[in-house]
Design a protein around this motif. Structure first.
Motif, PDB file in Angstrom:
ATOM      1  N   MET A 155      -7.432  -6.614  14.382  1.00 37.04           N
ATOM      2  CA  MET A 155      -6.193  -6.695  13.603  1.00 37.04           C
ATOM      3  C   MET A 155      -5.638  -8.117  13.595  1.00 37.04           C
ATOM      4  O   MET A 155      -5.226  -8.641  12.563  1.00 37.04           O
ATOM      5  CB  MET A 155      -5.150  -5.737  14.172  1.00 37.04           C
ATOM      6  N   ILE A 256      -7.745  -9.505   5.400  1.00 36.94           N
ATOM      7  CA  ILE A 256      -7.006  -8.257   5.185  1.00 36.94           C
ATOM      8  C   ILE A 256      -7.954  -7.063   5.273  1.00 36.94           C
ATOM      9  O   ILE A 256      -7.598  -6.002   5.807  1.00 36.94           O
ATOM     10  CB  ILE A 256      -6.290  -8.281   3.827  1.00 36.94           C
ATOM     11  N   TYR A 257      -9.161  -7.215   4.734  1.00 39.85           N
ATOM     12  CA  TYR A 257     -10.160  -6.141   4.826  1.00 39.85           C
ATOM     13  C   TYR A 257     -10.422  -5.786   6.287  1.00 39.85           C
ATOM     14  O   TYR A 257     -10.425  -4.602   6.668  1.00 39.85           O
ATOM     15  CB  TYR A 257     -11.461  -6.577   4.152  1.00 39.85           C
ATOM     16  N   THR A 260      -7.444  -4.044   7.864  1.00 38.64           N
ATOM     17  CA  THR A 260      -7.401  -2.631   7.484  1.00 38.64           C
ATOM     18  C   THR A 260      -8.376  -1.817   8.328  1.00 38.64           C
ATOM     19  O   THR A 260      -8.043  -0.730   8.821  1.00 38.64           O
ATOM     20  CB  THR A 260      -7.753  -2.475   5.997  1.00 38.64           C
ATOM     21  N   TYR A 261      -9.581  -2.356   8.466  1.00 35.61           N
ATOM     22  CA  TYR A 261     -10.587  -1.689   9.301  1.00 35.61           C
ATOM     23  C   TYR A 261     -10.076  -1.541  10.734  1.00 35.61           C
ATOM     24  O   TYR A 261     -10.213  -0.476  11.353  1.00 35.61           O
ATOM     25  CB  TYR A 261     -11.890  -2.493   9.290  1.00 35.61           C
ATOM     26  N   VAL A 263      -6.954  -1.528  11.968  1.00 33.38           N
ATOM     27  CA  VAL A 263      -5.823  -0.617  12.135  1.00 33.38           C
ATOM     28  C   VAL A 263      -6.298   0.825  12.187  1.00 33.38           C
ATOM     29  O   VAL A 263      -5.932   1.595  13.086  1.00 33.38           O
ATOM     30  CB  VAL A 263      -4.799  -0.799  10.997  1.00 33.38           C
ATOM     31  N   THR A 264      -7.116   1.210  11.225  1.00 31.62           N
ATOM     32  CA  THR A 264      -7.611   2.587  11.208  1.00 31.62           C
ATOM     33  C   THR A 264      -8.531   2.856  12.397  1.00 31.62           C
ATOM     34  O   THR A 264      -8.534   3.958  12.950  1.00 31.62           O
ATOM     35  CB  THR A 264      -8.359   2.872   9.894  1.00 31.62           C
ATOM     36  N   TYR A 306      -8.492  -4.002  -3.329  1.00 30.89           N
ATOM     37  CA  TYR A 306      -8.023  -2.726  -2.782  1.00 30.89           C
ATOM     38  C   TYR A 306      -9.175  -1.746  -2.563  1.00 30.89           C
ATOM     39  O   TYR A 306      -9.111  -0.882  -1.684  1.00 30.89           O
ATOM     40  CB  TYR A 306      -6.946  -2.122  -3.690  1.00 30.89           C
ATOM     41  N   TYR A 309     -10.611  -2.574   0.684  1.00 26.17           N
ATOM     42  CA  TYR A 309      -9.702  -2.127   1.737  1.00 26.17           C
ATOM     43  C   TYR A 309      -9.885  -0.629   2.016  1.00 26.17           C
ATOM     44  O   TYR A 309      -9.820  -0.187   3.173  1.00 26.17           O
ATOM     45  CB  TYR A 309      -8.243  -2.395   1.347  1.00 26.17           C
ATOM     46  N   ALA A 313     -10.930   1.096   5.551  1.00 20.77           N
ATOM     47  CA  ALA A 313     -10.162   2.157   6.208  1.00 20.77           C
ATOM     48  C   ALA A 313     -11.059   3.334   6.579  1.00 20.77           C
ATOM     49  O   ALA A 313     -10.956   3.890   7.682  1.00 20.77           O
ATOM     50  CB  ALA A 313      -9.029   2.623   5.295  1.00 20.77           C
TER      51      ALA A 313
END
Length: 407
Positions: A155, A256-257, A260-261, A263-264, A306, A309, A313
């Motif tokens: 993150m 950002i990609y 996202t990975y 965080v999930t 997106y 992203y 996720a």
């Protein structure tokens, strides 16, 4: 998070567990901050995906050679010293990338060999220490917690690096993130001074672990599983992030990609830590590998931020469901192998050789494919073909669980 250890875990065990987790966190944060952008760095210079593929192939080959040639050091030299050697080599790698500057792509073989050697020494020591400081009743906690810390690193690291590179144009941004990584590696070395030193008695004999394949079906199947794990990771570890950049031409999007990975993934690891038990591991593994493979087809049609992203996720949820219980099964199989107490290092080394061999095999096949098939077409074929690796791993793990429950 750290309070989930049972009351029966001694303070001595807790100390070693926490120190090893801290070292894993610092190492992972340093890698996530910098290494994810090295592939992009090399591709921007060469605009040739073969250059990046060869770089990654030499990482896998060098790492495997370290295990084969220097594995015996783990029985003759303090593992903490080996751990430090790995961190130092990785630090030298980042310094070398900066030194080569605009010519770094011309030294892709050398850079890959240097980083692979650093990986080899680090993971040789870290995996042995993991086996030594954990027990069956603490392994799910350790693997899940390490996964959560790695997710937290994912993150912070990539999105911070993407922002720094975007704001500080040219080599200044890369110089900054590489320097921060270097500091993190130094802190990891400092932490290593406080972990308990362990000596292993006896002679080094990789043949013991090799011969066990003929006597222990679980061990044979586990080695096969790690090989096929490697066939997926060899290509996916470098190609997905590069595809995100090639599709968007933005380091910030890559950051950002990965955010996202991460965080999930962090959320998924928290779930795994709470609900996975030895009796239900294979169910979570199956869900994870099927989800990760199906997501490949979404990746193939993604071409705007997106959509990448969304893929990040999905895979961020799927991977922890697979990896944390998989590692617990792996260490359990080693722990139950013949003379595991005396030859645990040999078992771990042979396992890592199988993994590196799988990675090298898929990367070599990917490079060969580039010689005969148009690049964009082969990338799509390659993702579908090599993505099957985790599905095959699942089949072997199911057999291991079934065989263990029947015996």
């Amino acid at each position: 998070m750290l309070n989930r250890l049972g009351q029966d875990v001694s303070d001595h065990e807790r100390k070693n567990l926490y120190l090893l987790l801290t070292i894993g966190l610092l190492y992972t944060l340093g890698i996530f901050l910098s290494n994810i952008f090295v592939n992009i760095f090399l591709w921007k210079q060469s605009e040739d995906i073969q250059v990046v593929a060869w770089y990654n192939l030499f990482i896998a080959l060098s790492q495997m050679i370290i295990y084969i040639v220097f594995g015996k050091w783990a029985k003759k030299i303090d593992r903490i010293l080996i751990l430090r050697a790995g961190i130092i080599l990785i630090s030298i790698f980042f310094i070398s990338v900066l030194a080569f500057g605009e010519n770094a792509a011309q030294f892709n073989y050398l850079l890959g060999s240097l980083l692979g050697a650093g990986y080899g020494f680090f993971w040789l020591a870290f995996n042995v220490l993991t086996f030594e400081v954990t027990e069956p009743y603490t392994r799910d906690f350790f693997n899940s917690t390490l996964g959560m810390l790695q997710s937290a690193s994912g993150m912070v690291g990539p999105i911070s690096a993407g922002f720094i590179i975007t704001v500080l144009e040219g080599y200044t941004g890369y110089l900054t993130i590489f320097f921060i990584s270097f500091i993190l590696f130094i802190l990891a070395v400092v932490c290593s001074f406080f972990i308990e030193r362990r000596q292993v008695e006896g002679n080094y004999s990789l043949r013991v672990a090799i011969n066990e394949r003929n006597k222990n079906p679980n061990w044979k199947m586990l080695l096969n599983a790690h090989f096929f794990q490697g066939t997926r990771e060899g290509v996916f570890l470098f190609l997905v992030g590069l595809l995100v950049y090639m599709g968007t031409t933005s380091e910030m999007t890559v950051g950002i990609y990965n955010f996202t990975y991460a965080v999930t993934s962090l959320l998924a690891y928290q779930l795994v830590a709470r609900v996975v038990t030895p009796s239900n591991r294979i169910k979570f593994i199956t869900v994870g590998v099927i989800s990760s493979y199906l997501s490949v087809f979404w990746l193939l049609i993604s071409d705007v931020p997106y959509e990448f992203y969304i893929y990040g996720a999905v895979i961020g949820i799927a991977f922890p469901l697979f990896f944390a219980p998989y590692m617990s099964i792996s260490y359990d199989v080693i722990g139950q192998a013949n003379q595991a107490r005396d030859y645990r290092i040999e078992y771990i080394i042979l396992r890592e050789i199988a993994l590196s061999f799988g990675r090298g095999t898929s990367l070599l096949l990917f490079i060969v494919g580039l010689l005969f098939i148009e690049q964009s077409t082969w990338i799509q074929y390659g993702l579908v073909i090599f993505g099957v690796g985790y599905l095959i791993v699942n089949l072997y793990l199911a057999k291991i669980v079934r065989y263990s429950s029947d015996s």
